[in-house]
Design a protein around this motif. Sequence first.
Motif, short mmCIF file in Angstrom:
data_model
loop_
_atom_site.label_atom_id
_atom_site.label_comp_id
_atom_site.label_asym_id
_atom_site.label_seq_id
_atom_site.Cartn_x
_atom_site.Cartn_y
_atom_site.Cartn_z
N MET A 194 -49.64 48.56 -38.83
CA MET A 194 -50.86 47.93 -38.83
C MET A 194 -50.96 46.82 -39.84
O MET A 194 -51.57 45.63 -39.67
CB MET A 194 -51.99 48.87 -39.26
N PHE A 211 -49.55 46.24 -31.94
CA PHE A 211 -50.94 46.83 -31.33
C PHE A 211 -50.38 47.82 -30.32
O PHE A 211 -51.02 49.01 -30.38
CB PHE A 211 -51.32 45.43 -30.59
N SER A 224 -49.35 51.01 -32.29
CA SER A 224 -50.55 51.73 -32.87
C SER A 224 -51.59 52.28 -31.99
O SER A 224 -51.62 53.51 -32.24
CB SER A 224 -51.13 50.44 -33.55
N VAL A 225 -51.72 51.85 -31.08
CA VAL A 225 -52.45 52.65 -29.90
C VAL A 225 -51.87 53.76 -29.26
O VAL A 225 -52.26 54.75 -28.90
CB VAL A 225 -53.19 51.66 -28.85
N THR A 250 -57.68 50.21 -40.18
CA THR A 250 -57.93 48.99 -39.81
C THR A 250 -58.83 48.40 -40.76
O THR A 250 -58.56 47.05 -41.15
CB THR A 250 -58.75 48.83 -38.53
N THR A 302 -58.62 47.38 -30.47
CA THR A 302 -58.01 48.73 -30.64
C THR A 302 -58.99 49.76 -30.66
O THR A 302 -58.40 50.84 -29.49
CB THR A 302 -57.74 48.76 -32.08
#
Length: 957
Positions: free
Chosen positions: A641, A694, A697-698, A752, A765
């Motif tokens: 992140m 990204f 992370s997701v 975040t 996100t």
Amino acid sequence: MLSGERKEGGSPRFGKLHLPMGLWINYPRKQLAKLGRRWPSAASVKSSSSDTGSRSSEPLPPPPPHVELRRVGAVKAAGGASGSRAKRISQLFRGSGTGVAGGPGTPGSAQRWASEKKLPDLAAGVAPEPPLATRATAPPGVLKIFGAGLASGANYKSVLATARSTARELVAEALERYGLAGSPGGGPGESNCVDAFALCDALGRPAAGGLGNGEWRAEHLRVLGDAERPLLVQELWRARPGWARRFELRGREEARRLEQEAYGASDGEGSGPALWRPQKNRSRAASGGAALASPGPGSGSGTQAGSGKERSENLSLRRSVSELSLQGRRRRQQERRQQALSMAPGAADAQIVPTDPSDFDQLTQCLIQAPSNRPYFLLLQGYQDAQDFVVYVMTRVQHVFGRGGNSSARGGAPAPYVDTFLNAPDILPRHCTVRADPECPATVRPSRGAPVTHNGCLLLREAELHPGDLLGLGEHFLFMYKDPRVGGSGPARPPWLPARPGVTPPGPGWAFSCRLCGRGLQERGEALAAYLDGSEPVLRFRPREEEALLGEIVRTAAAGAGDLPPLGPATLLALCVQHSARELELGHLPRLLGRLARLIKESVWEKIKEIGDRQPENHPEGVPEEPLTPEAVSVELRPLMLWMANTTELLSFVQEKVLEMEKEADQEDPQLCNDLELCDEAMALLDEVIMCTFQQSVYYLTKTLYSTLPALLDSNPFTGGAELPGPGAELEAMPPGLRPTLGVFQAALELTSQCELHPDLVSQTFGYLFFFSNASLLNSLMERGQGRPFYQWSRAVQIRTNLDLVLDWLQGAGLGDIAMEFFRKLSMAVNLLCVPRTSLLKASWNSLRTDHPTLTPAQLHHLLSHYQLGPGRGPPPAWEPLPADRDAVDTGDIFESFSSHPPLILPLGSSRLRLTGPVTDDALHRELRRLRRLLWDLEQQELPANHRHGPPVATPP
């Protein structure tokens, strides 16, 4: 005879065209027209203007359509080298002294006129023209001599000529071709016939019908002396674009009458004489020269009687008849000569004696008065004193210095326009550009690879140019910029004087290597210490330390060492980009961006691999898998992140700098496209880093959510009789079945926020997390209704309550709008199941489709067909789909696809990095100081041991 460089897989890109006389005939006419479009003719050359005068160094254009040069003999007759033509020119127009740099044999001196010499050259006199033997190797050519009505049906006759052929000899050959001469053996009759005719140099333009119909309109005519060389006249003096030259054979008396009428018409126009006379003088020096004093063997007459008188008459004719007949012009010339001599040292005691008139013309040109309404450059040091001007005036808002020549631009287009031509060997065809707009400060921009100094410092980028600044071009030329329009508003202190104490040096090591700043070693050490410990957002480095500096920043960010702020790595990397964009050469920024993007990508790839290796599914067999917790996921995802946040801000900053580079760059620079491509590749790598971080992370967040979401369908929020929490409640106050799911959302929100992720990426996100949650819950709802009774009012109320509690909590966290948008289909399906049974039985298919538009026909039919109405009761006929929806019901899918997720859109707009003002964050300031000292150590390691200095320490106040 073409010299140039060949690009791989393409045609040659010519630098300069060197075509010896006689080879133009084989070159394509379209290419000749394109090459000669920008080439001036001799008629456009003026010695009184530095702008125009400097154009004499341009290559000569191809001959006009009326004069054709054809090669006779082998190619080696031309000398076999592209420099033979320049050598002949230099020998013909050699300056007054042979000891001056750029004398005979150099192209630079070959293309200056005698009337452009400076004052020191006038005292030495004019050296005689080199002997004709030096031009004996020139290749022959074919001249067209037009008869002007001498013979019926004949427009012109072709005559073979060499560089030694005189006008009288060509007249004799032309008369023989026209059938007007005597016998080939020669005799008195032939001599009288030759004396009756003269060869004329006619300049004109084709009539409206063009050259194809033979129409011709002559506007200027000059009688060639008997000893002039027509082939040299044709080769060395070209007509300007739109004009053409041809040689005509006329009667001598008629020709002189036409010449006097032409000059008389020019005198009546006011500006005609001033424009014509210098060109006539230059033509005289080139055509006949000193060789007229002794006629050659082929002069056309074998007698010696009257030779002195003939030579005197020829000299007078070469000064032009109109010049001798106009007494008023002679008086004006005498006044200018006296004024020029009166300003010379010792003129009061000197006696004015008759001299060559050309000397006085040259002397008047040395009396220079600077312009009062235009910027100009004052020459302080040049390359060739015999050729350089003292003042170079800016005639346009944008002024280009360069070597000029015939170097081709992109795609084989003609070379770009150059205002001032400089003949030093280290001057590029387009060296630098000065822009002096009256409404804004003047700027100077060097071309790629051009050595340019500004007030003694190497100039790599565009900089402001103030009156009094010193501008150095290459190793030879030094100018002072002056702008009379500014007046007294310029700086009182010349900018090139030694700097005052206390001025920050340009870089760590340069502080001790500087010898021109006017400060002692102690003062320079204190200035360096102030820079090393200063709080200004500046990070100076040399290109050789770039790789070590970038690697240190990336490694520190990847290891998480220190207590840098979240966007600290992006700030430090942006300082490197800013230094490259402002201080280093033009082509350095694309290379730095490519190296920077590759380092970040490699670091992110290593981090992704480490996280993947620690996942439970990758453990050896026999080790039990432990479910992921929100806390563990937050710790694992923090490096990714952080890189996503830093790369996003860095990408925005890089985009701004690339746009600035594109605006400031010279659009004629052939390397600009390559630089922009390199920048695009670097930004594509940064895009890839953002997309990958990204995605990872997701992925891990949704993987954690997958195990917690079923509780929203199974848990009962009403157990224990506890009161339901309201909006904005803490996580601990929520029902136990909802805490795991909300814990993942809370961990993602805190992550975040701690990483200072861009708000647009934060929204996207959570949008992906909500999309996944909606699809997963809806698919579970559809799947559970098939096997056992699940679609009933009591179960639907529990699901509705759980969903409302989740939405209320997200609303309190600031994510309510995004959650409502992505949970709309699940909410619609649960709302259908929450409709009371009696009301649902009264509804029809059309009304249910209208009330629940987000559900597909297949999903709506699946919920209605499995709804529990009671034991033994099936769905009523009103719930049957209409014929129009039957195909959609039969073929439609009741499950949501996870591949229809929203695309990732990178943020637009300016970067959030602030590189102005002092650094206020203590951790960032400490890291900045550490990197500066690292650069200092790297510079010191390159020096010998006895030249190294320890880190300077600022003295306390």
